[in-house]
Design a protein around this motif. Structure first.
Motif, short mmCIF file in Angstrom:
data_model
loop_
_atom_site.label_atom_id
_atom_site.label_comp_id
_atom_site.label_asym_id
_atom_site.label_seq_id
_atom_site.Cartn_x
_atom_site.Cartn_y
_atom_site.Cartn_z
N VAL A 20 0.86 -1.18 0.00
CA VAL A 20 0.00 0.00 0.00
C VAL A 20 0.90 1.23 0.00
O VAL A 20 2.02 1.20 0.52
CB VAL A 20 -0.95 0.00 1.22
N ALA A 21 0.40 2.29 -0.61
CA ALA A 21 1.17 3.54 -0.66
C ALA A 21 0.26 4.71 -0.35
O ALA A 21 -0.91 4.73 -0.75
CB ALA A 21 1.81 3.72 -2.04
N PHE A 22 0.84 5.68 0.35
CA PHE A 22 0.12 6.90 0.70
C PHE A 22 0.89 8.07 0.11
O PHE A 22 2.11 8.10 0.12
CB PHE A 22 0.03 7.07 2.22
N ILE B 178 4.10 0.72 2.48
CA ILE B 178 4.18 -0.44 3.37
C ILE B 178 4.13 -1.69 2.48
O ILE B 178 3.23 -1.83 1.66
CB ILE B 178 3.03 -0.50 4.38
N GLN B 179 5.12 -2.56 2.66
CA GLN B 179 5.14 -3.79 1.88
C GLN B 179 5.91 -4.86 2.61
O GLN B 179 7.13 -4.70 2.80
CB GLN B 179 5.73 -3.54 0.49
N GLN C 12 12.22 5.99 13.87
CA GLN C 12 11.01 5.26 14.28
C GLN C 12 10.33 4.56 13.11
O GLN C 12 9.25 3.99 13.28
CB GLN C 12 10.03 6.21 14.96
N LEU C 13 10.93 4.58 11.96
CA LEU C 13 10.33 3.94 10.79
C LEU C 13 10.74 2.47 10.76
O LEU C 13 11.94 2.16 10.71
CB LEU C 13 10.80 4.65 9.52
N SER D 54 8.80 2.18 3.81
CA SER D 54 9.77 3.02 3.11
C SER D 54 9.09 4.33 2.77
O SER D 54 7.86 4.41 2.71
CB SER D 54 10.28 2.33 1.85
N ALA D 55 9.90 5.33 2.57
CA ALA D 55 9.35 6.64 2.23
C ALA D 55 10.32 7.34 1.30
O ALA D 55 11.52 7.05 1.27
CB ALA D 55 9.11 7.48 3.48
N GLU D 56 9.77 8.26 0.53
CA GLU D 56 10.62 9.07 -0.32
C GLU D 56 9.99 10.45 -0.49
O GLU D 56 8.78 10.61 -0.37
CB GLU D 56 10.84 8.41 -1.68
N ARG D 57 10.85 11.40 -0.76
CA ARG D 57 10.39 12.75 -1.01
C ARG D 57 11.25 13.32 -2.14
O ARG D 57 12.21 14.05 -1.93
CB ARG D 57 10.50 13.64 0.23
N LEU D 58 10.86 12.95 -3.32
CA LEU D 58 11.61 13.37 -4.49
C LEU D 58 11.42 14.86 -4.72
O LEU D 58 10.33 15.39 -4.58
CB LEU D 58 11.15 12.57 -5.72
#
Lengths: 113, 117
Positions: free
Chosen positions: B19-21, B79-80, B59-60, B66-70
């Motif tokens: 899932v992705a947010f 989340i996977q 805390q991740l 995982s997260a990204e901010r391109l």
């Protein structure tokens, strides 16, 4: 490490009555203190914050809070509650050395007619 | 001024699915936060970005999150695979300063409510 305690899980007040929501914090130095409100389905909105100076802080929507160092408290007050104030209220503390903001578990306010 | 935008607002998935947010912060805000809010609890920080750099991801849960901010603007949290315990509200917030210090006012989005079945 800092921590925040909101002793009341929920509170019910009559419309027009006064309100006080309790918040106690744990932190070694003077903390940064915040109150946020969260209405259903919405994000948190900042009501007020305290960093230094006058210990009585005025916020939006008629709210105020008082920092009491001796009691490690930052209680939120409103003299006359409106039905639209029904929401979840979160107290938060930020440490003045770094970048952490710790939120309490929240107090849900119910307003009865 | 538009606030912090998050999508989707609600997501229901089965466990083990990905899932992705997505989060679009307020224009010009350099600092972006992802929080996890469990039912009956306050938000807990997952990750904080200053521009495109993740400056606090302690805390991740990196085994599945995982997260990204391109380009230092929009951000995606993934989340996977998802687990039952990941059911919660995922909040995004932004603040205008570059310091990311605790006194910076954070502006929150409405959140994404995730239900894992």
């Amino acid at each position: 490490a800092q921590s925040v305690t909101q002793p009341d899980i929920h509170i019910t007040v009559s419309e027009g009555a006064s309100l006080e929501l309790r918040c106690n914090y744990s932190y070694g130095a003077t903390p940064y203190l915040f109150w946020y409100v969260q209405s259903p389905g919405q994000g948190l909105q900042l009501l007020l914050k305290y960093f230094s100076g006058d210990t009585l802080v005025q916020g939006i929507k008629g709210f105020e809070a008082e920092f009491k160092r001796s009691q490690s408290s930052f209680n939120l007050r409103k003299p006359s509650v409106h039905w639209s104030d029904a929401a979840e209220y979160f107290c938060a503390v930020g440490d003045n050395q770094g970048f952490k903001t710790i939120f309490g578990a929240g107090t849900r306010l119910f307003v009865k007619a | 001024e538009a606030g912090v935008v998050q999508s989707p607002r609600y997501k229901i998935i089965e466990k083990k699915q990905p899932v992705a947010f997505w989060c679009n912060p307020i224009s010009g805000h350099n600092t972006l936060y992802w929080y996890l809010q469990n039912l009956g609890q306050g938000p807990e920080l997952l990750i904080r970005y200053e521009n495109e750099e993740a400056v606090d991801d302690s805390q991740l849960p990196k085994d599945r999150f995982s997260a990204e901010r391109l380009k230092g603007v929009d951000s995606t949290l993934k989340i996977q695979p998802a687990e039952l315990g990941d059911s919660a509200v995922y909040l995004c917030a932004s603040s205008p300063g570059t310091s990311g210090r605790a006194q910076d006012t954070q502006y929150f989005g409405p959140g994404t409510r995730l239900t894992v079945l």
